[in-house]
Design an enzyme around this catalytic site. Structure first.
Site, PDB file in Angstrom:
ATOM      1  N   PRO A  88       0.789  -1.227   0.000  1.00 19.02           N
ATOM      2  CA  PRO A  88       0.000   0.000   0.000  1.00 19.02           C
ATOM      3  C   PRO A  88       0.828   1.287   0.000  1.00 19.02           C
ATOM      4  O   PRO A  88       1.879   1.359   0.630  1.00 19.02           O
ATOM      5  CB  PRO A  88      -0.828  -0.105   1.295  1.00 19.02           C
ATOM      6  CG  PRO A  88      -0.166  -1.153   2.109  1.00 19.02           C
ATOM      7  CD  PRO A  88       0.504  -2.080   1.156  1.00 19.02           C
ATOM      8  N   ASN A  89       0.310   2.235  -0.721  1.00 17.49           N
ATOM      9  CA  ASN A  89       0.838   3.600  -0.835  1.00 17.49           C
ATOM     10  C   ASN A  89       2.062   3.714  -1.741  1.00 17.49           C
ATOM     11  O   ASN A  89       2.495   4.814  -2.058  1.00 17.49           O
ATOM     12  CB  ASN A  89       1.141   4.210   0.545  1.00 17.49           C
ATOM     13  CG  ASN A  89      -0.094   4.246   1.428  1.00 17.49           C
ATOM     14  OD1 ASN A  89      -1.096   4.831   1.033  1.00 17.49           O
ATOM     15  ND2 ASN A  89      -0.055   3.593   2.579  1.00 17.49           N
ATOM     16  N   GLU A  92      13.184  -9.396   0.766  1.00 14.58           N
ATOM     17  CA  GLU A  92      12.349  -8.314   1.316  1.00 14.58           C
ATOM     18  C   GLU A  92      13.097  -6.991   1.133  1.00 14.58           C
ATOM     19  O   GLU A  92      14.276  -6.897   1.465  1.00 14.58           O
ATOM     20  CB  GLU A  92      12.141  -8.622   2.809  1.00 14.58           C
ATOM     21  CG  GLU A  92      11.330  -7.598   3.572  1.00 14.58           C
ATOM     22  CD  GLU A  92      11.200  -7.996   5.063  1.00 14.58           C
ATOM     23  OE1 GLU A  92      11.571  -9.127   5.438  1.00 14.58           O
ATOM     24  OE2 GLU A  92      10.749  -7.139   5.843  1.00 14.58           O
ATOM     25  N   ARG A 102       4.936  10.908  -2.516  1.00 15.08           N
ATOM     26  CA  ARG A 102       4.618  10.780  -1.102  1.00 15.08           C
ATOM     27  C   ARG A 102       5.896  10.879  -0.275  1.00 15.08           C
ATOM     28  O   ARG A 102       6.852  10.144  -0.503  1.00 15.08           O
ATOM     29  CB  ARG A 102       3.980   9.408  -0.919  1.00 15.08           C
ATOM     30  CG  ARG A 102       4.004   8.823   0.447  1.00 15.08           C
ATOM     31  CD  ARG A 102       3.929   7.299   0.314  1.00 15.08           C
ATOM     32  NE  ARG A 102       3.813   6.683   1.594  1.00 15.08           N
ATOM     33  CZ  ARG A 102       4.288   5.478   1.874  1.00 15.08           C
ATOM     34  NH1 ARG A 102       4.921   4.763   0.971  1.00 15.08           N
ATOM     35  NH2 ARG A 102       4.140   4.982   3.067  1.00 15.08           N
ATOM     36  N   HIS A 107      12.918  -2.718   1.738  1.00 18.13           N
ATOM     37  CA  HIS A 107      12.335  -1.481   2.262  1.00 18.13           C
ATOM     38  C   HIS A 107      13.165  -0.319   1.742  1.00 18.13           C
ATOM     39  O   HIS A 107      14.399  -0.356   1.857  1.00 18.13           O
ATOM     40  CB  HIS A 107      12.321  -1.469   3.788  1.00 18.13           C
ATOM     41  CG  HIS A 107      11.605  -2.655   4.347  1.00 18.13           C
ATOM     42  ND1 HIS A 107      10.237  -2.792   4.254  1.00 18.13           N
ATOM     43  CD2 HIS A 107      12.062  -3.782   4.917  1.00 18.13           C
ATOM     44  CE1 HIS A 107       9.898  -3.953   4.767  1.00 18.13           C
ATOM     45  NE2 HIS A 107      10.988  -4.577   5.173  1.00 18.13           N
ATOM     46  N   ARG A 151      13.510   4.371  12.135  1.00 12.70           N
ATOM     47  CA  ARG A 151      12.204   5.047  12.213  1.00 12.70           C
ATOM     48  C   ARG A 151      11.432   4.582  13.455  1.00 12.70           C
ATOM     49  O   ARG A 151      12.025   4.048  14.389  1.00 12.70           O
ATOM     50  CB  ARG A 151      11.445   4.810  10.904  1.00 12.70           C
ATOM     51  CG  ARG A 151      12.224   5.342   9.690  1.00 12.70           C
ATOM     52  CD  ARG A 151      11.491   5.123   8.393  1.00 12.70           C
ATOM     53  NE  ARG A 151      10.215   5.846   8.368  1.00 12.70           N
ATOM     54  CZ  ARG A 151       9.267   5.648   7.447  1.00 12.70           C
ATOM     55  NH1 ARG A 151       9.474   4.756   6.488  1.00 12.70           N
ATOM     56  NH2 ARG A 151       8.143   6.333   7.485  1.00 12.70           N
ATOM     57  N   ALA A 167       3.407  -1.080   4.606  1.00 11.99           N
ATOM     58  CA  ALA A 167       2.915  -1.156   5.989  1.00 11.99           C
ATOM     59  C   ALA A 167       2.492  -2.567   6.393  1.00 11.99           C
ATOM     60  O   ALA A 167       2.532  -2.914   7.579  1.00 11.99           O
ATOM     61  CB  ALA A 167       1.755  -0.189   6.172  1.00 11.99           C
ATOM     62  N   TYR A 214      11.149   8.653   1.037  1.00 11.49           N
ATOM     63  CA  TYR A 214      11.110   7.604   0.004  1.00 11.49           C
ATOM     64  C   TYR A 214      11.771   8.030  -1.320  1.00 11.49           C
ATOM     65  O   TYR A 214      11.878   7.197  -2.226  1.00 11.49           O
ATOM     66  CB  TYR A 214       9.657   7.174  -0.239  1.00 11.49           C
ATOM     67  CG  TYR A 214       9.012   6.588   1.001  1.00 11.49           C
ATOM     68  CD1 TYR A 214       9.381   5.335   1.472  1.00 11.49           C
ATOM     69  CD2 TYR A 214       8.050   7.305   1.724  1.00 11.49           C
ATOM     70  CE1 TYR A 214       8.814   4.802   2.615  1.00 11.49           C
ATOM     71  CE2 TYR A 214       7.470   6.777   2.869  1.00 11.49           C
ATOM     72  CZ  TYR A 214       7.853   5.519   3.309  1.00 11.49           C
ATOM     73  OH  TYR A 214       7.293   4.989   4.441  1.00 11.49           O
ATOM     74  N   ASN A 250       8.205  -5.678  -1.336  1.00 15.38           N
ATOM     75  CA  ASN A 250       8.141  -4.577  -0.378  1.00 15.38           C
ATOM     76  C   ASN A 250       6.676  -4.516   0.076  1.00 15.38           C
ATOM     77  O   ASN A 250       5.840  -3.909  -0.592  1.00 15.38           O
ATOM     78  CB  ASN A 250       8.562  -3.256  -1.018  1.00 15.38           C
ATOM     79  CG  ASN A 250       8.533  -2.123   0.003  1.00 15.38           C
ATOM     80  OD1 ASN A 250       8.004  -2.282   1.104  1.00 15.38           O
ATOM     81  ND2 ASN A 250       9.090  -0.977  -0.365  1.00 15.38           N
TER      82      ASN A 250
HETATM   83  C1  DHK Z   1       7.233   1.538   3.033  1.00 16.95           C
HETATM   84  C2  DHK Z   1       6.142   1.855   3.753  1.00 16.95           C
HETATM   85  O1  DHK Z   1       5.037   2.297   3.155  1.00 16.95           O
HETATM   86  C3  DHK Z   1       6.122   1.783   5.223  1.00 16.95           C
HETATM   87  O2  DHK Z   1       4.849   1.465   5.740  1.00 16.95           O
HETATM   88  C4  DHK Z   1       7.163   0.832   5.771  1.00 16.95           C
HETATM   89  C5  DHK Z   1       8.426   0.887   3.637  1.00 16.95           C
HETATM   90  C6  DHK Z   1       8.505   1.098   5.132  1.00 16.95           C
HETATM   91  C7  DHK Z   1       9.693   1.251   2.886  1.00 16.95           C
HETATM   92  O3  DHK Z   1      10.629   1.793   3.471  1.00 16.95           O
HETATM   93  O4  DHK Z   1       9.752   0.954   1.693  1.00 16.95           O
HETATM   94  O5  DHK Z   1       7.233   0.967   7.169  1.00 16.95           O
END
Ligand code: DHK
Length: 145
Positions: free
Chosen positions: A11-12, A99, A19, A101, A108, A78, A24, A75
């Protein structure tokens, strides 16, 4: 042998580049897709990138990967920190799981320090920005050699 790698995003991450760029970065998921496809071609791997904001869609893709992919780079965003269901789905996949991130989750909030997916992952990359995806793809080539 199947040389397809699923690159799954939670998500996101459809908003990547827009964002919280201070966390990011400015690259988009389309940039990640392009970079992974180009590197995959060099490495003899075919990449297929998916993103969903819905847990069940990600689980369905993991199930599909059972006979469609040799490895999974994920990835879970959340869902990393909440989803036993994604962990269970990954446990039903036989190939390598890496995995990723984008941010350094360990730097964090404490709720980001725990990952259900790490109980299954063969390797974890965090804090390398979007470069983490191509680094994971290189590792995938080694694991599948
Ligand atoms: C991305 C997210 O959206 C967060 O919810 C994770 C992860 C971290 C990232 O660092 O890619 O906590």
């Amino acid at each position: 042998m199947n040389r397809r790698i699923y690159i799954l995003n939670g998500p996101n991450l459809n908003l990547l580049g827009k964002r919280q760029p201070e966390i990011y970065g400015h690259d988009t998921l389309a940039d990640v897709e392009r970079d992974c496809a180009a590197l995959g071609a060099e490495l003899g791997l075919e990449t297929a990138l998916f993103q969903s904001n819905h847990e069940g869609d990600i689980i369905d893709r993991i199930h599909e990967a059972r006979d469609q992919a040799a490895g999974i780079i994920i990835n879970p965003a959340a869902y990393t920190h909440t989803s036993v269901a994604i962990l269970d789905a990954l446990n039903a996949f036989d190939g390598p799981v890496l995995e990723v991130h984008i941010s350094n989750v360990h730097k964090r909030e404490s709720f980001r320090h725990h990952s259900y997916v790490s109980l299954r992952a063969d390797g974890v990359i965090a804090g390398f920005g979007v470069q983490g995806y191509t680094l994971a793809l290189r590792r995938m080539a080694t694991l599948l050699a």
